[in-house]
Motif scaffolding. Structure first.
Motif, PDB file in Angstrom:
ATOM      1  N   GLY A  61       0.683  -1.226  -0.029  1.00 14.36           N
ATOM      2  CA  GLY A  61       0.044  -0.003   0.048  1.00 14.36           C
ATOM      3  C   GLY A  61       0.984   1.412   0.002  1.00 14.36           C
ATOM      4  O   GLY A  61       0.634   2.308  -0.735  1.00 14.36           O
ATOM      5  N   LYS A  62       2.081   1.214   0.808  1.00 13.67           N
ATOM      6  CA  LYS A  62       2.868   2.379   0.878  1.00 13.67           C
ATOM      7  C   LYS A  62       3.556   2.582  -0.615  1.00 13.67           C
ATOM      8  O   LYS A  62       3.831   3.593  -0.800  1.00 13.67           O
ATOM      9  CB  LYS A  62       3.943   2.216   1.645  1.00 13.67           C
ATOM     10  CG  LYS A  62       3.240   2.634   3.241  1.00 13.67           C
ATOM     11  CD  LYS A  62       4.316   2.134   4.400  1.00 13.67           C
ATOM     12  CE  LYS A  62       3.596   2.157   5.632  1.00 13.67           C
ATOM     13  NZ  LYS A  62       4.737   1.993   6.857  1.00 13.67           N
ATOM     14  N   LEU A  63       3.913   1.516  -1.213  1.00 15.92           N
ATOM     15  CA  LEU A  63       4.657   1.502  -2.498  1.00 15.92           C
ATOM     16  C   LEU A  63       3.610   2.176  -3.526  1.00 15.92           C
ATOM     17  O   LEU A  63       4.077   2.869  -4.286  1.00 15.92           O
ATOM     18  CB  LEU A  63       5.054   0.104  -2.809  1.00 15.92           C
ATOM     19  CG  LEU A  63       6.405  -0.188  -2.225  1.00 15.92           C
ATOM     20  CD1 LEU A  63       6.561  -1.723  -2.504  1.00 15.92           C
ATOM     21  CD2 LEU A  63       7.533   0.910  -2.282  1.00 15.92           C
ATOM     22  N   ALA A  64       2.522   1.729  -3.404  1.00 20.25           N
ATOM     23  CA  ALA A  64       1.412   2.012  -4.402  1.00 20.25           C
ATOM     24  C   ALA A  64       1.056   3.577  -4.435  1.00 20.25           C
ATOM     25  O   ALA A  64       0.974   4.086  -5.436  1.00 20.25           O
ATOM     26  CB  ALA A  64       0.131   1.655  -4.207  1.00 20.25           C
ATOM     27  N   SER A  65       1.372   4.305  -3.124  1.00 18.86           N
ATOM     28  CA  SER A  65       1.360   5.606  -3.185  1.00 18.86           C
ATOM     29  C   SER A  65       2.412   6.560  -3.503  1.00 18.86           C
ATOM     30  O   SER A  65       2.508   7.747  -3.553  1.00 18.86           O
ATOM     31  CB  SER A  65       0.822   6.102  -1.800  1.00 18.86           C
ATOM     32  OG  SER A  65       1.933   5.843  -0.727  1.00 18.86           O
ATOM     33  N   MET A  66       3.427   5.782  -3.850  1.00 20.25           N
ATOM     34  CA  MET A  66       4.657   6.552  -4.305  1.00 20.25           C
ATOM     35  C   MET A  66       4.841   6.963  -5.693  1.00 20.25           C
ATOM     36  O   MET A  66       4.288   6.087  -6.636  1.00 20.25           O
ATOM     37  CB  MET A  66       6.211   5.916  -3.896  1.00 20.25           C
ATOM     38  CG  MET A  66       6.340   5.670  -2.545  1.00 20.25           C
ATOM     39  SD  MET A  66       7.866   4.368  -2.264  1.00 20.25           S
ATOM     40  CE  MET A  66       8.876   5.499  -2.901  1.00 20.25           C
ATOM     41  N   PRO A  67       5.258   8.042  -6.183  1.00 18.54           N
ATOM     42  CA  PRO A  67       5.217   8.175  -7.578  1.00 18.54           C
ATOM     43  C   PRO A  67       6.348   7.622  -8.239  1.00 18.54           C
ATOM     44  O   PRO A  67       7.320   7.106  -7.645  1.00 18.54           O
ATOM     45  CB  PRO A  67       5.762   9.914  -7.594  1.00 18.54           C
ATOM     46  CG  PRO A  67       6.317  10.168  -6.314  1.00 18.54           C
ATOM     47  CD  PRO A  67       5.706   9.229  -5.134  1.00 18.54           C
ATOM     48  N   ALA A  68       6.211   7.188  -9.566  1.00 23.36           N
ATOM     49  CA  ALA A  68       7.058   6.131 -10.395  1.00 23.36           C
ATOM     50  C   ALA A  68       8.021   6.892 -10.887  1.00 23.36           C
ATOM     51  O   ALA A  68       9.181   6.301 -11.174  1.00 23.36           O
ATOM     52  CB  ALA A  68       5.947   5.795 -11.416  1.00 23.36           C
TER      53      ALA A  68
END
Length: 93
Positions: A61-68
């Motif tokens: 969930g935390k990784l999904a909220s990070m910009p690519a």
């Protein structure tokens, strides 16, 4: 990361609550030195008593909220071959 990886390997191997001794055994088996203070922090402070699937889900969930981030530049391999090919006939003359 080595302690987290060892912890995950122990859990995948069926040990639902690995100890520092379990992690040390795993890491020693592949020749990785351990730092007892760091290992205890991972095992006792961070992961002890937690369901590993829940920890992974929270991390995803935390990784999904990070910009690519931006695009990666790819080098063209053909650019350096052309001057070499042009130089070859000149050397033959």
């Amino acid at each position: 990361m080595r302690y987290v990886a060892a912890y995950l390997l122990a859990v995948l191997g069926g040990n639902e609550s690995p100890t520092s001794k379990d992690l040390k055994k795993i890491l020693d088996s592949v020749g990785i030195e351990t730092d007892d203070e760091r290992m205890n922090k991972v095992v006792i402070s961070e992961l002890n008593g937690k369901n590993i699937e829940d920890v992974i889900a929270q991390g995803n969930g935390k990784l999904a909220s990070m910009p690519a981030g931006g695009a990666v530049a790819v080098s063209a391999g053909g650019g350096s071959a052309a001057p070499a090919a042009a130089a070859a006939p000149a050397a033959g003359e």
